[in-house]
Write a protein that holds these residues in place. Structure first.
Motif, PDB file in Angstrom:
ATOM      1  N   ALA A 120       0.867  -1.185   0.000  1.00 12.66           N
ATOM      2  CA  ALA A 120       0.000   0.000   0.000  1.00 12.66           C
ATOM      3  C   ALA A 120       0.901   1.231   0.000  1.00 12.66           C
ATOM      4  CB  ALA A 120      -0.917  -0.023   1.220  1.00 12.66           C
ATOM      5  N   LYS A 121       0.306   2.400   0.250  1.00 12.23           N
ATOM      6  CA  LYS A 121       1.150   3.603   0.335  1.00 12.23           C
ATOM      7  C   LYS A 121       1.695   3.725   1.760  1.00 12.23           C
ATOM      8  CE  LYS A 121      -0.929   6.061  -3.429  1.00 12.23           C
ATOM      9  NZ  LYS A 121      -2.200   6.691  -3.828  1.00 12.23           N
ATOM     10  N   ASP A 122       2.966   4.110   1.855  1.00  8.52           N
ATOM     11  CA  ASP A 122       3.578   4.394   3.158  1.00  8.52           C
ATOM     12  C   ASP A 122       3.556   3.222   4.128  1.00  8.52           C
ATOM     13  OD1 ASP A 122       4.049   7.024   2.328  1.00  8.52           O
ATOM     14  OD2 ASP A 122       1.974   7.572   2.877  1.00  8.52           O
ATOM     15  N   VAL A 123       3.711   2.014   3.627  1.00  6.29           N
ATOM     16  CA  VAL A 123       3.823   0.876   4.540  1.00  6.29           C
ATOM     17  C   VAL A 123       5.252   0.848   5.066  1.00  6.29           C
ATOM     18  CG1 VAL A 123       3.726  -1.638   4.742  1.00  6.29           C
ATOM     19  CG2 VAL A 123       2.081  -0.442   3.288  1.00  6.29           C
ATOM     20  N   ASN A 124       5.403   0.657   6.370  1.00  3.32           N
ATOM     21  CA  ASN A 124       6.761   0.604   6.909  1.00  3.32           C
ATOM     22  C   ASN A 124       6.943  -0.593   7.841  1.00  3.32           C
ATOM     23  OD1 ASN A 124       5.876   1.288   9.576  1.00  3.32           O
ATOM     24  ND2 ASN A 124       5.694   3.424   8.881  1.00  3.32           N
ATOM     25  N   PHE A 125       8.169  -0.724   8.350  1.00  2.00           N
ATOM     26  CA  PHE A 125       8.514  -1.889   9.172  1.00  2.00           C
ATOM     27  C   PHE A 125       7.642  -1.986  10.432  1.00  2.00           C
ATOM     28  CE2 PHE A 125      11.080  -5.053  11.239  1.00  2.00           C
ATOM     29  CZ  PHE A 125      11.705  -5.727  10.195  1.00  2.00           C
ATOM     30  N   GLY A 126       7.206  -0.830  10.922  1.00  2.00           N
ATOM     31  CA  GLY A 126       6.323  -0.820  12.106  1.00  2.00           C
ATOM     32  C   GLY A 126       5.021  -1.559  11.839  1.00  2.00           C
ATOM     33  N   HIS A 127       4.500  -1.402  10.601  1.00  2.00           N
ATOM     34  CA  HIS A 127       3.260  -2.124  10.248  1.00  2.00           C
ATOM     35  C   HIS A 127       3.499  -3.631  10.262  1.00  2.00           C
ATOM     36  CE1 HIS A 127       2.435   1.841   8.060  1.00  2.00           C
ATOM     37  NE2 HIS A 127       1.530   1.770   9.039  1.00  2.00           N
ATOM     38  N   LEU A 128       4.654  -4.018   9.727  1.00  2.00           N
ATOM     39  CA  LEU A 128       4.991  -5.445   9.711  1.00  2.00           C
ATOM     40  C   LEU A 128       5.054  -5.985  11.140  1.00  2.00           C
ATOM     41  CD1 LEU A 128       6.049  -8.089   8.446  1.00  2.00           C
ATOM     42  CD2 LEU A 128       8.333  -7.075   8.398  1.00  2.00           C
ATOM     43  N   LYS A 129       5.759  -5.265  12.026  1.00  2.00           N
ATOM     44  CA  LYS A 129       5.873  -5.710  13.418  1.00  2.00           C
ATOM     45  C   LYS A 129       4.495  -5.796  14.079  1.00  2.00           C
ATOM     46  CE  LYS A 129       9.533  -4.621  16.035  1.00  2.00           C
ATOM     47  NZ  LYS A 129      10.560  -3.809  16.734  1.00  2.00           N
ATOM     48  N   GLY A 130       3.676  -4.796  13.796  1.00  2.00           N
ATOM     49  CA  GLY A 130       2.338  -4.759  14.402  1.00  2.00           C
ATOM     50  C   GLY A 130       1.505  -5.959  13.986  1.00  2.00           C
ATOM     51  N   ILE A 131       1.482  -6.249  12.683  1.00  2.00           N
ATOM     52  CA  ILE A 131       0.682  -7.370  12.171  1.00  2.00           C
ATOM     53  C   ILE A 131       1.190  -8.696  12.742  1.00  2.00           C
ATOM     54  CG2 ILE A 131       0.310  -8.782  10.087  1.00  2.00           C
ATOM     55  CD1 ILE A 131      -1.635  -6.617  10.087  1.00  2.00           C
ATOM     56  N   LEU A 132       2.536  -8.856  12.750  1.00  2.00           N
ATOM     57  CA  LEU A 132       3.085 -10.133  13.230  1.00  2.00           C
ATOM     58  C   LEU A 132       2.836 -10.319  14.725  1.00  2.00           C
ATOM     59  CD1 LEU A 132       6.378 -10.477  11.154  1.00  2.00           C
ATOM     60  CD2 LEU A 132       4.164 -11.615  10.808  1.00  2.00           C
ATOM     61  N   GLU A 133       2.878  -9.211  15.468  1.00  2.00           N
ATOM     62  CA  GLU A 133       2.609  -9.322  16.902  1.00  2.00           C
ATOM     63  C   GLU A 133       1.154  -9.717  17.154  1.00  2.00           C
ATOM     64  OE1 GLU A 133       4.818  -6.695  19.779  1.00  2.00           O
ATOM     65  OE2 GLU A 133       2.741  -6.040  20.119  1.00  2.00           O
ATOM     66  N   LEU A 134       0.240  -9.056  16.423  1.00  2.00           N
ATOM     67  CA  LEU A 134      -1.178  -9.422  16.539  1.00  2.00           C
ATOM     68  C   LEU A 134      -1.376 -10.901  16.239  1.00  2.00           C
ATOM     69  CD1 LEU A 134      -3.244  -6.627  14.766  1.00  2.00           C
ATOM     70  CD2 LEU A 134      -3.775  -7.709  16.957  1.00  2.00           C
ATOM     71  N   PHE A 135      -0.742 -11.323  15.148  1.00  2.00           N
ATOM     72  CA  PHE A 135      -0.880 -12.706  14.696  1.00  2.00           C
ATOM     73  C   PHE A 135      -0.346 -13.694  15.746  1.00  2.00           C
ATOM     74  CE2 PHE A 135       1.934 -15.940  12.642  1.00  2.00           C
ATOM     75  CZ  PHE A 135       0.961 -16.891  12.437  1.00  2.00           C
ATOM     76  N   ILE A 136       0.885 -13.456  16.217  1.00  4.11           N
ATOM     77  CA  ILE A 136       1.500 -14.383  17.184  1.00  4.11           C
ATOM     78  C   ILE A 136       0.697 -14.420  18.496  1.00  4.11           C
ATOM     79  CG2 ILE A 136       3.557 -14.733  18.648  1.00  4.11           C
ATOM     80  CD1 ILE A 136       3.964 -15.672  15.784  1.00  4.11           C
ATOM     81  N   HIS A 137       0.186 -13.268  18.903  1.00  5.34           N
ATOM     82  CA  HIS A 137      -0.616 -13.265  20.136  1.00  5.34           C
ATOM     83  C   HIS A 137      -1.914 -14.042  19.974  1.00  5.34           C
ATOM     84  CE1 HIS A 137       1.579  -9.604  22.109  1.00  5.34           C
ATOM     85  NE2 HIS A 137       2.279 -10.728  22.107  1.00  5.34           N
ATOM     86  N   ARG A 138      -2.510 -13.961  18.788  1.00  5.22           N
ATOM     87  CA  ARG A 138      -3.720 -14.758  18.552  1.00  5.22           C
ATOM     88  C   ARG A 138      -3.386 -16.251  18.559  1.00  5.22           C
ATOM     89  NH1 ARG A 138      -7.642 -11.748  14.996  1.00  5.22           N
ATOM     90  NH2 ARG A 138      -7.740  -9.802  16.124  1.00  5.22           N
ATOM     91  N   LEU A 139      -2.229 -16.572  17.963  1.00  5.69           N
ATOM     92  CA  LEU A 139      -1.877 -17.985  17.797  1.00  5.69           C
ATOM     93  C   LEU A 139      -1.404 -18.608  19.100  1.00  5.69           C
ATOM     94  CD1 LEU A 139      -1.425 -20.306  15.719  1.00  5.69           C
ATOM     95  CD2 LEU A 139       0.917 -19.462  15.453  1.00  5.69           C
ATOM     96  N   TYR A 140      -0.517 -17.936  19.801  1.00  2.00           N
ATOM     97  CA  TYR A 140       0.124 -18.544  20.978  1.00  2.00           C
ATOM     98  C   TYR A 140      -0.252 -17.884  22.297  1.00  2.00           C
ATOM     99  CZ  TYR A 140       3.281 -21.164  17.881  1.00  2.00           C
ATOM    100  OH  TYR A 140       3.807 -22.014  16.951  1.00  2.00           O
ATOM    101  N   GLY A 141      -1.055 -16.850  22.239  1.00  2.00           N
ATOM    102  CA  GLY A 141      -1.441 -16.188  23.488  1.00  2.00           C
ATOM    103  C   GLY A 141      -0.669 -14.888  23.704  1.00  2.00           C
ATOM    104  N   LYS A 142      -1.297 -13.985  24.473  1.00  2.00           N
ATOM    105  CA  LYS A 142      -0.787 -12.610  24.644  1.00  2.00           C
ATOM    106  C   LYS A 142       0.550 -12.530  25.363  1.00  2.00           C
ATOM    107  CE  LYS A 142      -4.232  -9.135  23.995  1.00  2.00           C
ATOM    108  NZ  LYS A 142      -4.914  -9.859  22.957  1.00  2.00           N
TER     109      LYS A 142
END
Ligand code: PHE
Length: 344
Positions: free
Chosen positions: A222-244
């Motif tokens: 998308a426009k202006d996607v940065n590494f912070g977005h990647l970290k945010g998505i992966l953190e959300l994902f891992i917390h859903r998968l393995y717990g907060k």
């Protein structure tokens, strides 16, 4: 004149025997007659034994006559036996009833294979985050699997993945799901949020590697996607998968198609980060590769890399499943031993 009396007696024996056979009323009766006539001491058998006392000249004709009688008796016996059998089956079917009130035998519930179950769970999490599912071919070209993903012809990165080539090298079995990025980017226009689950192939086989395994690719442009977005998505994902409480750690790494690149570790599921056999005492487990999509990849599909930026990540499904269920040998996932897979 002896001939005539023998053949007269034989005729009588034959017609009497056939009559008896015809009136046999059960399989049992037929069997008794068979023993009486053809058994070791039976009527026909004992006559056959007397042949040796006849003269050379008499023997062939007498033998042939006796055999003919024996054959017709055998035939009659087997016909009668089969019609008695039919009769007995029919009678039994008429006599016995099917008890429709008997309770049925229970059929055990089916279940999901751990790989399928984990795949579905991962897909579900990313769909909730707005990613759509795309599939690509398992038989690929060098172009899609390497070239357009920014692997230069002579780059050592090619050796990272031992590749199965087919069609004399004209095609290959994809070594990762990343070529689906290329297919999807060519087919669609940005902005894009896509995941691509599927089978991948590498010449590799031991307790943690299988020549065929599964990956889940994900990318977002998308426009202006940065590494912070990647970290945010992966953190959300891992917390859903393995717990907060699960922690993430990003380590710098290298992939030809992402820059910068990282390998992502999660705190060990088994020992909660204290250090154990599974995490080899480190407290961390590597779970995925990720990074910002290299501008060269965007250019290769004709995207304006000044305007669009994106991130990508990829993970091995087997690894996620092994960590989730504490499975220590990847081969267990492919043997389809019902005692193993029914535990999930
Ligand atoms: N394709 C990489 C692999 O198979 C994983 C990866 C995907 C890394 C996307 C970065 C971005 O190891």
């Amino acid at each position: 004149m002896g001939d005539i009396s023998i053949s007269g007696e034989l005729d009588r024996l034959k017609s009497e025997s056939l009559a008896q056979i015809a009136s046999a009323g059960s399989m049992d009766d037929v069997e008794k007659l068979r023993v009486f006539l053809l058994g070791r001491k039976g009527e026909i058998t004992s006559r056959l034994k007397t042949l040796s006392s006849l003269s050379q000249e008499e023997r062939p004709a007498a033998g042939a006559a006796l055999n003919a009688v024996k054959n017709s008796i055998e035939e009659a016996l087997s016909e009668r036996a089969s019609s008695m059998k039919k009769k007995e089956v029919t009678e039994r079917l008429e006599r016995e009833e099917f008890d429709v009130t008997l309770p049925g035998r229970p059929v055990g519930d089916g279940g999901f294979h751990p790989i399928g179950a984990v795949m579905d769970e991962l897909i579900g999490i990313f769909q909730e985050l707005g990613f759509s599912v795309v599939e690509g071919p398992e038989i690929e070209t060098d172009e899609y699997n390497f070239q357009m993903l920014n692997f230069p012809d002579d780059h050592p990165a090619r050796d990272m993945q031992d590749t199965f080539y087919v069609q004399n090298g004209a095609r290959l079995l994809r070594t990762h799901t990343s070529p689906v990025q290329i297919h999807a980017m060519l087919k669609r226009k940005p902005p894009l949020s896509v995941i691509a689950p599927g089978r991948v192939y590498r010449c590799d086989s031991d307790i943690t590697h299988s020549p065929v395994f599964h990956q889940l690719e994900g990318f977002h442009i998308a426009k202006d996607v940065n590494f912070g977005h990647l970290k945010g998505i992966l953190e959300l994902f891992i917390h859903r998968l393995y717990g907060k409480n699960t922690k993430l750690r990003f380590r710098p790494s290298f992939f030809p198609f992402t820059e910068p690149s990282a390998e992502v570790d999660v705190s060990c599921q088994i020992c909660s980060g204290k250090g154990c056999r599974v995490c080899k005492g480190s407290g961390w487990l590597e779970i995925l590769g990720a990074g910002m999509i290299d501008p060269n990849v965007l250019k290769a599909v004709g995207y304006d890399s000044e305007k669009w930026t994106g991130f990508a990540f990829g993970m091995g499904i087997e690894r996620v499943a092994m960590l989730k269920y504490g499975i220590d040998d990847i081969r267990l996932l492919y043997e389809n031993d019902i005692k193993f897979i029914s535990q999930f």
